[in-house]
Design a protein around this motif. Structure first.
Motif, PDB file in Angstrom:
ATOM      1  N   GLY A  49      16.224  24.515   6.988  1.00 50.23           N
ATOM      2  CA  GLY A  49      14.814  24.715   7.280  1.00 50.23           C
ATOM      3  C   GLY A  49      14.067  25.311   6.098  1.00 50.23           C
ATOM      4  N   GLN A  50      12.804  25.627   6.319  1.00 52.40           N
ATOM      5  CA  GLN A  50      11.966  26.227   5.287  1.00 52.40           C
ATOM      6  C   GLN A  50      12.448  27.636   4.969  1.00 52.40           C
ATOM      7  OE1 GLN A  50       9.349  24.899   3.498  1.00 52.40           O
ATOM      8  NE2 GLN A  50       9.458  26.815   2.344  1.00 52.40           N
ATOM      9  N   ALA A  51      12.643  27.936   3.693  1.00 53.71           N
ATOM     10  CA  ALA A  51      13.080  29.269   3.280  1.00 53.71           C
ATOM     11  C   ALA A  51      12.025  30.308   3.636  1.00 53.71           C
ATOM     12  CB  ALA A  51      13.347  29.288   1.781  1.00 53.71           C
ATOM     13  N   GLN A  52      12.466  31.455   4.122  1.00 53.55           N
ATOM     14  CA  GLN A  52      11.575  32.536   4.532  1.00 53.55           C
ATOM     15  C   GLN A  52      11.903  33.783   3.721  1.00 53.55           C
ATOM     16  OE1 GLN A  52      11.982  32.950   8.784  1.00 53.55           O
ATOM     17  NE2 GLN A  52      11.535  30.792   9.160  1.00 53.55           N
ATOM     18  N   ALA A  53      11.050  34.129   2.787  1.00 50.22           N
ATOM     19  CA  ALA A  53      11.278  35.283   1.906  1.00 50.22           C
ATOM     20  C   ALA A  53      11.148  36.585   2.677  1.00 50.22           C
ATOM     21  CB  ALA A  53      10.281  35.260   0.754  1.00 50.22           C
ATOM     22  N   ASP A  54      11.930  37.599   2.285  1.00 51.44           N
ATOM     23  CA  ASP A  54      11.770  38.919   2.893  1.00 51.44           C
ATOM     24  C   ASP A  54      10.644  39.687   2.189  1.00 51.44           C
ATOM     25  OD1 ASP A  54      12.773  40.155   0.565  1.00 51.44           O
ATOM     26  OD2 ASP A  54      14.802  40.296   1.362  1.00 51.44           O
ATOM     27  N   GLU A  55      10.383  40.882   2.663  1.00 50.32           N
ATOM     28  CA  GLU A  55       9.218  41.637   2.194  1.00 50.32           C
ATOM     29  C   GLU A  55       9.373  42.156   0.769  1.00 50.32           C
ATOM     30  OE1 GLU A  55       8.887  45.644   4.019  1.00 50.32           O
ATOM     31  OE2 GLU A  55      10.684  45.051   5.140  1.00 50.32           O
ATOM     32  N   TYR A  56      10.584  42.091   0.200  1.00 47.56           N
ATOM     33  CA  TYR A  56      10.810  42.648  -1.133  1.00 47.56           C
ATOM     34  C   TYR A  56      10.728  41.612  -2.250  1.00 47.56           C
ATOM     35  CZ  TYR A  56      12.530  46.410   1.818  1.00 47.56           C
ATOM     36  OH  TYR A  56      12.632  47.385   2.777  1.00 47.56           O
ATOM     37  N   VAL A  57      10.505  40.368  -1.925  1.00 42.65           N
ATOM     38  CA  VAL A  57      10.394  39.330  -2.957  1.00 42.65           C
ATOM     39  C   VAL A  57       9.033  39.455  -3.634  1.00 42.65           C
ATOM     40  CG1 VAL A  57      10.312  36.865  -3.406  1.00 42.65           C
ATOM     41  CG2 VAL A  57      11.951  37.755  -1.757  1.00 42.65           C
ATOM     42  N   PRO A  58       9.015  39.652  -4.964  1.00 39.25           N
ATOM     43  CA  PRO A  58       7.733  39.764  -5.666  1.00 39.25           C
ATOM     44  C   PRO A  58       6.918  38.479  -5.544  1.00 39.25           C
ATOM     45  CG  PRO A  58       9.558  40.500  -7.056  1.00 39.25           C
ATOM     46  CD  PRO A  58      10.165  39.827  -5.864  1.00 39.25           C
ATOM     47  N   SER A  59       5.621  38.630  -5.538  1.00 37.86           N
ATOM     48  CA  SER A  59       4.738  37.473  -5.449  1.00 37.86           C
ATOM     49  C   SER A  59       5.025  36.498  -6.590  1.00 37.86           C
ATOM     50  CB  SER A  59       3.275  37.939  -5.497  1.00 37.86           C
ATOM     51  OG  SER A  59       2.406  36.835  -5.504  1.00 37.86           O
ATOM     52  N   GLY A  60       5.208  35.243  -6.249  1.00 34.89           N
ATOM     53  CA  GLY A  60       5.421  34.206  -7.248  1.00 34.89           C
ATOM     54  C   GLY A  60       6.873  33.962  -7.607  1.00 34.89           C
ATOM     55  N   LEU A  61       7.789  34.813  -7.147  1.00 31.22           N
ATOM     56  CA  LEU A  61       9.206  34.590  -7.438  1.00 31.22           C
ATOM     57  C   LEU A  61       9.707  33.413  -6.614  1.00 31.22           C
ATOM     58  CD1 LEU A  61      11.743  35.537  -8.946  1.00 31.22           C
ATOM     59  CD2 LEU A  61      12.253  36.998  -6.974  1.00 31.22           C
ATOM     60  N   GLU A  62      10.344  32.465  -7.280  1.00 33.77           N
ATOM     61  CA  GLU A  62      10.732  31.228  -6.622  1.00 33.77           C
ATOM     62  C   GLU A  62      12.212  31.205  -6.265  1.00 33.77           C
ATOM     63  OE1 GLU A  62       9.574  28.617  -9.773  1.00 33.77           O
ATOM     64  OE2 GLU A  62       7.621  28.214  -8.870  1.00 33.77           O
ATOM     65  N   LEU A  63      12.514  30.566  -5.152  1.00 36.01           N
ATOM     66  CA  LEU A  63      13.894  30.275  -4.781  1.00 36.01           C
ATOM     67  C   LEU A  63      14.266  28.937  -5.392  1.00 36.01           C
ATOM     68  CD1 LEU A  63      16.503  30.701  -3.095  1.00 36.01           C
ATOM     69  CD2 LEU A  63      15.337  29.497  -1.231  1.00 36.01           C
ATOM     70  N   ILE A  64      15.325  28.929  -6.194  1.00 40.07           N
ATOM     71  CA  ILE A  64      15.776  27.691  -6.824  1.00 40.07           C
ATOM     72  C   ILE A  64      16.697  26.969  -5.851  1.00 40.07           C
ATOM     73  CG2 ILE A  64      17.002  26.666  -8.767  1.00 40.07           C
ATOM     74  CD1 ILE A  64      16.218  29.094 -10.424  1.00 40.07           C
ATOM     75  N   GLN A  65      16.322  25.756  -5.484  1.00 39.91           N
ATOM     76  CA  GLN A  65      17.112  24.963  -4.553  1.00 39.91           C
ATOM     77  C   GLN A  65      18.372  24.445  -5.246  1.00 39.91           C
ATOM     78  OE1 GLN A  65      16.181  24.300  -1.377  1.00 39.91           O
ATOM     79  NE2 GLN A  65      13.997  24.717  -1.276  1.00 39.91           N
ATOM     80  N   PRO A  66      19.400  24.116  -4.470  1.00 41.17           N
ATOM     81  CA  PRO A  66      20.634  23.583  -5.065  1.00 41.17           C
ATOM     82  C   PRO A  66      20.414  22.343  -5.931  1.00 41.17           C
ATOM     83  CG  PRO A  66      21.032  24.212  -2.797  1.00 41.17           C
ATOM     84  CD  PRO A  66      19.547  24.337  -3.024  1.00 41.17           C
ATOM     85  N   ASP A  67      19.383  21.547  -5.616  1.00 41.26           N
ATOM     86  CA  ASP A  67      19.139  20.347  -6.405  1.00 41.26           C
ATOM     87  C   ASP A  67      18.214  20.602  -7.594  1.00 41.26           C
ATOM     88  OD1 ASP A  67      16.704  20.709  -5.222  1.00 41.26           O
ATOM     89  OD2 ASP A  67      16.680  18.832  -4.111  1.00 41.26           O
ATOM     90  N   GLY A  68      17.901  21.877  -7.846  1.00 41.19           N
ATOM     91  CA  GLY A  68      17.075  22.238  -8.996  1.00 41.19           C
ATOM     92  C   GLY A  68      15.607  22.391  -8.717  1.00 41.19           C
ATOM     93  N   ARG A  69      15.157  21.932  -7.534  1.00 42.69           N
ATOM     94  CA  ARG A  69      13.750  22.113  -7.173  1.00 42.69           C
ATOM     95  C   ARG A  69      13.474  23.582  -6.915  1.00 42.69           C
ATOM     96  NH1 ARG A  69      12.523  20.428  -2.498  1.00 42.69           N
ATOM     97  NH2 ARG A  69      14.644  20.052  -1.725  1.00 42.69           N
ATOM     98  N   ARG A  70      12.225  23.963  -7.010  1.00 39.91           N
ATOM     99  CA  ARG A  70      11.834  25.355  -6.812  1.00 39.91           C
ATOM    100  C   ARG A  70      10.929  25.476  -5.614  1.00 39.91           C
ATOM    101  NH1 ARG A  70      12.625  28.683 -11.417  1.00 39.91           N
ATOM    102  NH2 ARG A  70      13.592  27.537 -13.114  1.00 39.91           N
ATOM    103  N   THR A  71      11.172  26.503  -4.804  1.00 39.68           N
ATOM    104  CA  THR A  71      10.344  26.755  -3.630  1.00 39.68           C
ATOM    105  C   THR A  71       9.887  28.200  -3.652  1.00 39.68           C
ATOM    106  OG1 THR A  71      11.615  25.168  -2.342  1.00 39.68           O
ATOM    107  CG2 THR A  71      10.298  26.761  -1.114  1.00 39.68           C
ATOM    108  N   ILE A  72       8.614  28.425  -3.533  1.00 42.69           N
ATOM    109  CA  ILE A  72       8.083  29.792  -3.517  1.00 42.69           C
ATOM    110  C   ILE A  72       8.375  30.402  -2.156  1.00 42.69           C
ATOM    111  CG2 ILE A  72       6.006  31.206  -3.630  1.00 42.69           C
ATOM    112  CD1 ILE A  72       4.862  29.247  -5.599  1.00 42.69           C
TER     113      ILE A  72
END
Length: 216
Positions: free
Chosen positions: A193-216
Motif C-alpha cells: 500500500g501507500q507508504a505512511q511516514a511517521d511524525e519524525y520524518v523531516p519534510s521532503g525526505l523521500e522513501l526510496i522504493q526497491p525499484d529505485g523510485r522515490r516516494t515522499i
C-alpha cells in the motif's frame, strides 16, 4: 541443478506429482515469503511459531530473544519443521468438492545452529532488512553491541525439504462441465500500500522504493 535428497518425511503420501526437491525452486519460494511458521516440541507440547525468516545462501535464518522459549529449545538440539506457503489463486469449480487453491509450499526439517560470532550475526541480520525492503540495509543504523547481545540468531540448513505446488484450472468431472456455473481461477496477489511516514520524518525526505523510485 542441485536436488535435495528425498527422505521418508519429505516423501508425499498424496499428490506426489506436485512435489519437487529442486534447491533453486525451494529458495525462490523462501525468498518471496514474508512469514514462516516454525514447529517444535517443548516439554512434550507442540508449538507453531510464526516469524519472519530469511535465506542467506543455503541457510534459512530466524531471530528471537536470547532467553526466549524458542532460543532455549533450539540450543538443546531440538528438531524443527519450517513451513512457508504462498497462495497464488482461488480455484473455483462447478462442484463443491473440486474447489481448490493454487499454491506453492515449502517444508524444511532439521536442527538449527546458533550464530554467535558478532560480525556474522550482524551480516545476516542486515540481510533480513534488505529482504523486507531491498537496499535499506545500506542507509539504516546497524545493530549495536547491546542489540546484538539480546538477539539470538539461528541457521537451519536447507538440506532436507521439499516443495509442493498446484497451478492451473479446476479439474472437473466430465458430467459437471455442462452445469451453468462459472469455473476458473481468481488470482491472489499481494501488493504494497501507500507508504505512511511517521511524525519524525523531516519534510521532503523521500522513501526510496526497491525499484529505485522515490516516494515522499
Amino acid at each position: 541443478m542441485t536436488i535435495l535428497p528425498q527422505t521418508p518425511r519429505t516423501t508425499a503420501k498424496r499428490k506426489s506429482d506436485r512435489v519437487e526437491y529442486d534447491f533453486d525452486a525451494i529458495c525462490a519460494v523462501l525468498d518471496q515469503s514474508l512469514v514462516t511458521h516454525l514447529g517444535f516440541v517443548q516439554d512434550g507440547s507442540p508449538f507453531v511459531l510464526p516469524t519472519n525468516a530469511w535465506r542467506v545462501g543455503d541457510g534459512l535464518y530466524f531471530h528471537f530473544a536470547t532467553n526466549g522459549r524458542f532460543a532455549q529449545t533450539l540450543r538443546g538440539g531440538a528438531e524443527i519443521c519450517a513451513t512457508v506457503s504462498l497462495l497464488d489463486g482461488l480455484v473455483l469449480a462447478r462442484s463443491a468438492m473440486h474447489h481448490s487453491v493454487n499454491y506453492r509450499s515449502v517444508m524444511l526439517f532439521g536442527v538449527a545452529s546458533e550464530v554467535t560470532e558478532a560480525a556474522e550475526k550482524n551480516r545476516v541480520l542486515m540481510a533480513l532488512v534488505d529482504k523486507v525492503w531491498p537496499g535499506r540495509a545500506a542507509i539504516v543504523r546497524p545493530p549495536d553491541a547491546k542489540e546484538l547481545a539480546v538477539t539470538a540468531v539461528f541457521r537451519l540448513p536447507i538440506a532436507e525439504g521439499s516443495l509442493k505446488a498446484r497451478s492451473g484450472q479446476p479439474v472437473e468431472r466430465h458430467d459437471d462441465l455442462a452445469l451453468p456455473v462459472w469455473g476458473g481461477v481468481v488470482p491472489v496477489v499481494t501488493v504494497l500500500g501507500q507508504a505512511q511516514a511517521d511524525e519524525y520524518v523531516p519534510s521532503g525526505l523521500e522513501l526510496i522504493q526497491p525499484d529505485g523510485r522515490r516516494t515522499i
